[in-house]
Design a protein around this motif. Structure first.
Motif, PDB file in Angstrom:
ATOM      1  N   ILE A 105       0.834  -1.205   0.000  1.00  0.00           N
ATOM      2  CA  ILE A 105       0.000   0.000   0.000  1.00  0.00           C
ATOM      3  C   ILE A 105       0.868   1.255   0.000  1.00  0.00           C
ATOM      4  O   ILE A 105       0.615   2.206  -0.742  1.00  0.00           O
TER       5      ILE A 105
ATOM      6  N   THR B  40       2.136   5.345  -3.237  1.00  0.00           N
ATOM      7  CA  THR B  40       2.272   6.806  -3.271  1.00  0.00           C
ATOM      8  C   THR B  40       3.731   7.249  -3.386  1.00  0.00           C
ATOM      9  O   THR B  40       4.008   8.427  -3.214  1.00  0.00           O
TER      10      THR B  40
ATOM     11  N   ILE C  46      -7.426   2.837  -1.060  1.00  0.00           N
ATOM     12  CA  ILE C  46      -6.071   2.317  -0.859  1.00  0.00           C
ATOM     13  C   ILE C  46      -5.052   3.441  -0.975  1.00  0.00           C
ATOM     14  O   ILE C  46      -4.102   3.533  -0.191  1.00  0.00           O
ATOM     15  N   GLY C  47      -5.292   4.327  -1.962  1.00  0.00           N
ATOM     16  CA  GLY C  47      -4.385   5.460  -2.117  1.00  0.00           C
ATOM     17  C   GLY C  47      -4.364   6.322  -0.862  1.00  0.00           C
ATOM     18  O   GLY C  47      -3.302   6.760  -0.404  1.00  0.00           O
TER      19      GLY C  47
ATOM     20  N   THR D 185      -5.138   5.347   2.195  1.00  0.00           N
ATOM     21  CA  THR D 185      -4.431   4.605   3.236  1.00  0.00           C
ATOM     22  C   THR D 185      -2.934   4.749   3.056  1.00  0.00           C
ATOM     23  O   THR D 185      -2.182   4.941   4.015  1.00  0.00           O
ATOM     24  N   SER D 186      -2.522   4.657   1.799  1.00  0.00           N
ATOM     25  CA  SER D 186      -1.110   4.762   1.489  1.00  0.00           C
ATOM     26  C   SER D 186      -0.572   6.112   1.938  1.00  0.00           C
ATOM     27  O   SER D 186       0.473   6.193   2.593  1.00  0.00           O
ATOM     28  N   GLY D 187      -1.334   7.164   1.608  1.00  0.00           N
ATOM     29  CA  GLY D 187      -0.892   8.503   1.996  1.00  0.00           C
ATOM     30  C   GLY D 187      -0.764   8.631   3.497  1.00  0.00           C
ATOM     31  O   GLY D 187       0.173   9.253   4.010  1.00  0.00           O
TER      32      GLY D 187
END
Lengths: 525, 642
Positions: free
Chosen positions: A329, A333, B603-604, B606-608
């Motif tokens: 995950i 980013t 998900i993005g 969460t990733s951040g």
């Protein structure tokens, strides 16, 4: 605690029955050869004129690795405990030793690349001098040739780490492999402060985790009265002892090992160090450190703690899930290609933990196969990273990779293939590796773990494919990267990575058979 | 229904073990011409002509070998290799050569070979002639696979192959928008039929575990009437698509935008009769289901009337011939629907139709060649002298199709009408009347075609210089015309074909209500003569306007619009289909993509958030390690306690 151990041995001396342990030099020959080559490298560093070193050192290292590989091959099938039961030369140890020297050879090729950067190799001598200082210009032309013996020492430590049958030897090996890596991480020619910061972080956290490891040894000694892996297994089978110290020891020991493999939440050093370290060093760490640390973890869990596997397996499941999920995950980013590959390596550690958690013979064979496959793919990918540069060093920002395929379709295609392998697309080694690891986990009754792993693989596939899209389907930026012409060495590294990745994807059977035959720890109680 | 005896085919021996050569020749031709590229431009067309002729010669050998065998040893089958060896599903690629497939092989390679020769002349000035012959060879190879297969799945390969070749050849002149559209239309409408055939194959697999002829025919008796009915209807749907039968007939007239030899070979003589072949080949299945046969009869009867009515209204010479084909195949399908009394008659009419229709198409091509590719019959007239040979060949086809004794159509069409009457009951009477009325319409529209083209006054522009085609075209036309005149009689008199086909489609049986065949023929002939008279009256005696008269009766209007079949298809199938697509696209964009995008955003996000944990400070990393240590130790010790 040290004094405690010391007193134990002094008791033995006092008893007057001291005997020199028999040492099977032939069984130890791969490790001894690599240690010898490392020492030779130090001597060369001292006596060879500086202009010859960059030519001679890599040749010596590669020849040394080749000799060690020959020793490993000649030892095939050996099951031997030697040096007072401190070192076990068995299937997994030999497989990992052989793989390590292969990784070492490919890494040397990347260390020796001096053409990609106009100022010389990726590692710089006199790293402390900052650009602009008086000594800088002189140092700028010099490559850091001490890096070769350092790296060979690290390989030797790793080989011993995976073969150690005694926790103290394992600790010594851990330090032998770690200290050169701390140093190597700080030698980057470009972005030196970042590199030195990474080295310091790695050192501090490594010391921290080593303390956990050592403390775990103490607890286990306290529980069983021995530091021998099999001794611990034997005493864990005895009744009538409180096993508090056994599990405390296992936990602490495990933390030290999980740190080295970069499992979450012991992973925080990985992205920073992978980004800061010179790319050849990063590549070397991603392939070699991982297989050595997993080798040690497998040995500890499968030899010492085989009788208690039902108690530790759920904990490994927990860390496997955490590692896969967080690795995949957070990678989404990332904007820096080396950090992205660092998170990718974390996710891969999670996938390998899935195989480790199987606690079967297939768990061993699938894990070591995965490590071999992943290592070559990773080496190839980092070698490609070395060739994509902007004016100031490597172009690590993903934005600069936009439209790379327009400028250099072959390189972009190569990188795309390696990314597909990391994502586990069929016809690459990544698919074969995931397949065997997941089937081992299913065989070990951990189907739910495989479900999580598959979902994470899907998430992970997203960011690999994202880079492919970036390279192939977007317009290149005006200030985009230049793909430099490296020397034949880096191309060879890329070629080996591609070849092994493709071969293990299309015809993996010989290597699978090899891993299966090797997957038996000697003398499991 | 007693369980059928297991179906046994004889193993291939002697010359029959090389049956696959029939397919190999045109297949090699197609491969060389299509893969060889422009290097084969110079000699490619000649190779393209050679391969079907080689196949024909070899087919003649096989035919003679087959005649030499006794009647009950003429079904020969052999396996070439295993195609699908999956556990529980096994398909062998093999061939079955029996009187039925032998008949088709001779038709395909014989008529096909002649049309290939004709094409040498017709396509001489096309710069892509090599490609044309590549496609034509591909068609011949696929068609031979279709009729030689001993397994429905292998048959399906040929079935799709001819569909592909048909598509490629209809839109051969793809730069003409109507050709591209017609190709697409043919392809799409054929898919509807193909779905029927593929469902039939899946049903066979479900019911019998195998798809080869022997297993299916052997098992159909014990499979129950439901399976038999399903198979008959699904196979009929397949046949309707390929043979342009109601309700899937609309693509065939549009397909005439392809080169004329294509119309003659694929859309008249061979491919469009594949549906008839399929039904005749599956005779065992159709024998097991009375309801299935009734459906076939209905489709055949409706189609023959539709084709005949619409054929009366068109002014485009090739479209009239196309609707005539639709109508004539209706006769054949109707015949096969009669069961054992009709299979052989359907095939007989198919053969004579193959000759007279290809004769007329090739003659129409010759007319077009002389008239600068005009197809509007209102621009023709008075061509008898200028194109004397073409006129004669056309006349042969004309006499054959309308059924003037003693020419082909008289024998084969009247036999079908008679068999329909013999079926007995009201349905038999109605079918016979339909056939007779259809024959009258046929006579009318064919007379109209002949009158407008040849016999009426000249309406073409001064600049035209009508002339007969070159010899390379005229010779095949002549041979086919001769066939058109006599094939029907040869086949039907003395029940030659009926007896020949016994091993394939079963013993020929008379209907229950025998009637004096001469009475039936006389009635038919009278109706036909009325049709001819109508045509002569309307288009020879009276002047033909060069543009179609506009205020016309509703029936003519409807016929000009294909009886509103296209409008019906558009309103009932195309528009709802488009709406369904739009709804699905909407759902896909908002629903599926929404879900996926939402998930990705989650998900993005969460990733951040997780990324912020990576502060860069060693102290926070160490805290993380410590936290992990607490979790690990806690978990281990808790599990120990448990």
């Amino acid at each position: 605690m040290i004094s405690h151990l010391a007193s134990a041995s002094s008791t033995a001396v006092a008893a007057g029955d001291i005997k020199l342990p028999s040492i099977s030099y032939s069984a130890l020959s791969p490790i001894l050869v690599v240690f010898g080559v490392a020492c030779l490298g130090v001597l060369l560093e001292g006596f060879l004129p500086s202009r010859l070193r960059p030519q001679v050192q890599p040749v010596v290292a590669v020849l040394g690795f080749a000799a060690a590989l020959g020793c490993v091959v000649s030892l095939a099938g050996t099951h031997e405990l030697t040096a007072a039961n401190a070192v076990a030369i068995d299937g997994p140890a030999l497989f990992i030793e052989g793989t390590l020297v292969l990784f070492g050879m490919v890494s040397v090729l990347m260390f020796a690349e001096r053409k990609a950067d106009p100022d010389g190799g990726a590692l710089v001598a006199d790293a402390a001098s900052l650009p602009g200082q008086g000594t800088h210009r002189l140092a700028a032309r010099n490559s850091q040739t001490e890096a070769y013996p350092l790296m060979v020492f690290a390989v030797a430590g790793m080989m011993l780490f995976a073969a150690a049958d005694n926790l103290l030897v394992m600790f010594v090996a851990l330090e032998i492999l770690s200290l050169p890596l701390y140093l190597l991480s700080g030698l980057a020619r470009r972005r030196r402060l970042l590199s030195q910061e990474a080295a310091l972080k790695y050192f501090l956290l490594g010391a921290f985790s080593s303390a956990f490891f050592l403390y775990g040894i103490a607890m286990l000694y306290g529980y069983s009265g021995t530091v021998s892996l099999q001794g611990i297994a034997v005493s864990s089978g005895l009744l009538g002892k409180t096993d508090f110290f056994l599990y405390l020891g296992l936990g602490l020991l495990g933390i030290g090992l999980l740190f080295k493999i970069g499992a979450v939440p012991f992973h925080a050093w990985t992205p920073d160090v992978y980004q800061g370290a010179p790319t050849p060093v990063t590549a070397f760490m991603s392939a070699a450190t991982k297989i050595a640390a997993f080798g040690a973890l497998l040995r500890v869990l499968y030899v010492s703690f085989a009788p208690t596997q039902w108690d530790w397996r759920p904990v490994v499941w927990l860390f496997a899930i955490l590692t896969m999920v967080v690795g995949a995950i957070v990678a989404i980013t990332q904007r820096d290609v080396k950090r992205l590959l660092a998170y990718s390596t974390i996710a891969h550690s999670g996938f390998i933990l899935v195989g480790v958690a199987a606690a079967t013979q297939n768990g061993i064979s699938s894990s070591i196969f995965y490590l071999l496959a992943y290592g070559f793919t990773s080496l190839g990918a980092f070698a490609v990273v070395m060739l994509v540069r902007s004016g100031d060093g490597e172009a690590n920002d993903l934005g600069q990779w936009q439209g790379l395929a327009r400028r250099s379709p072959l390189l972009a295609g190569t990188f795309a293939f390696l990314l597909f392998a990391l994502a586990g697309i069929p016809l690459t080694s990544g698919f074969t590796g995931k397949f065997v690891v997941f089937s081992a986990a299913i065989g070990g009754n951990a189907t739910f773990l495989v479900v999580v792993a598959l979902v994470t693989s899907a998430i992970a596939a997203f960011f690999y494919v994202k880079i492919v899209v970036l390279m192939f389907f977007q317009e290149p930026r005006a200030e985009g990267p230049v793909v430099v012409r490296g020397s034949v060495l880096t191309y060879a590294a890329v070629g080996v990575g591609i070849a092994v990745t493709l071969m293990l994807g299309i015809y993996p059977q010989p290597v699978l058979d090899l891993a299966r035959e090797a997957a038996q720890f000697g003398f499991v109680s | 229904m007693p369980p059928a005896a297991p179906v046994q085919y004889l193993p291939a021996t002697g010359v029959f073990s090389a049956t696959w050569l029939l397919v190999l020749f045109p297949l090699i031709g197609a491969a060389v011409l299509l893969l060889g590229g422009r290097y084969t431009n110079k000699w490619g067309p000649y190779l393209g002509v050679l391969t079907p002729c080689l196949s024909f010669v070899f087919a003649l050998f096989l035919w003679m070998a087959m005649i030499g065998r006794s009647g009950d040893s003429r079904e020969i089958s052999s396996t070439l290799w295993t195609w699908i060896p999956v556990n529980g599903f096994h398909v062998d690629v093999g061939y079955l050569i029996d009187p039925l497939s032998m008949t088709f092989v001779l038709l395909i390679t014989g008529v096909g070979g002649l049309i290939h020769i004709y094409s040498l002349g017709y396509m001489a000035h096309d710069e892509r002639i090599r490609l044309f012959f590549g496609y034509m060879n591909l068609f011949v190879a696929s068609m031979l696979i279709l009729v030689l297969a001993n397994d429905y799945l292998v048959l399906y390969v040929g079935w799709e192959g001819v569909g592909l070749a048909s598509y490629l050849l209809i839109s051969f002149w793809y730069f003409k928008p109507e050709a591209a559209t017609a190709g697409k239309k043919a392809f799409v409408m054929n898919r509807v039929g193909d779905v029927g055939l593929s469902l039939a194959i899946m049903t066979m697999f479900w019911a019998f575990g195998q798809t080869n002829f022997a297993a299916v025919f052997g098992g159909i008796g014990g499979a129950g009437s439901g399976v038999a009915l399903a198979l008959t209807l699904l196979l009929l749907l397949g046949a309707c698509g390929k043979s342009g039968q109601f309700p899937l007939q609309a693509w065939l007239p549009d397909a005439m935008t392809g080169p004329t030899p294509v119309s003659a070979l694929i859309h008249a003589a061979t491919m469009v009769t594949a549906g008839v072949y399929l039904i005749a080949r599956s005779a065992t299945i159709y024998n097991a289901s009375q309801d299935g046969r009734t459906a076939v009869l209905l489709v055949g009867a409706i189609t023959l009337m539709i084709g005949a009515i619409i054929g009366c209204a068109y002014d485009d010479i090739k479209k009239v011939l196309a609707y005539s084909t639709v109508s004539q195949i209706g006769y054949m399908v109707l015949a096969t629907g009669l069961g054992t009394a009709g299979y052989a008659l359907g095939i007989a009419h198919l053969l004579s139709h193959g000759f007279f229709k290809s004769t007329m198409f090739l003659s129409a091509g010759s007319v077009m060649e002389g008239m600068e590719d005009t197809t509007d019959m209102r621009r023709f007239g008075a061509l008898t002298k200028a194109m004397s040979v073409t006129h004669i060949t056309f006349l042969c086809g004309y006499l054959a199709i309308i059924g003037i004794p003693p020419f082909s159509g008289f024998w084969t069409k009247d036999a079908i009408i008679e068999a329909a009457w013999d079926k007995g009951g009201t349905s038999g009477t109605l079918l016979a009347i339909t056939g007779i009325v259809g024959a009258g319409f046929t006579a009318f529209y064919m007379t109209r075609l002949m009158s407008m083209t040849f016999w009426s006054k000249s309406r073409w522009r001064e600049t035209f210089r009508p002339h007969d085609a070159p010899k390379v075209m005229l010779v095949p036309m002549g041979i086919l015309a001769a066939g058109a005149l006599c094939v029907g009689g040869i086949l039907v008199i003395g029940r030659l074909l009926q007896n020949w086909l016994v091993p394939s489609v079963g013993e020929y049986t008379e209907g229950v209500r025998a009637v004096n065949p001469w009475l039936m023929s006389t009635i038919t002939l009278i109706v036909v003569l009325f049709g001819v008279a109508g045509g002569v009256q309307g288009f020879v005696r009276r002047p033909v306007p060069t543009t179609a008269p506009v205020p016309v009766s509703p029936l003519v209007m409807a016929a000009r619009h294909d009886l509103y079949d296209n409008a019906f298809n558009e309103a009932v199938l195309m528009r709802p289909g488009q709406w369904a697509t739009r709804v699905l696209v909407f759902f896909d964009n908002r629903g599926v993509d929404g879900l996926v995008n939402g998930l990705a955003a989650f998900i993005g996000g969460t990733s951040g958030a997780l990324r912020k944990l990576q502060t860069g400070f060693v102290r926070s990393y160490a805290v993380g390690i410590l936290g992990g240590a607490v979790v690990a130790l806690g978990a281990l010790l808790l599990l120990r306690a448990a």
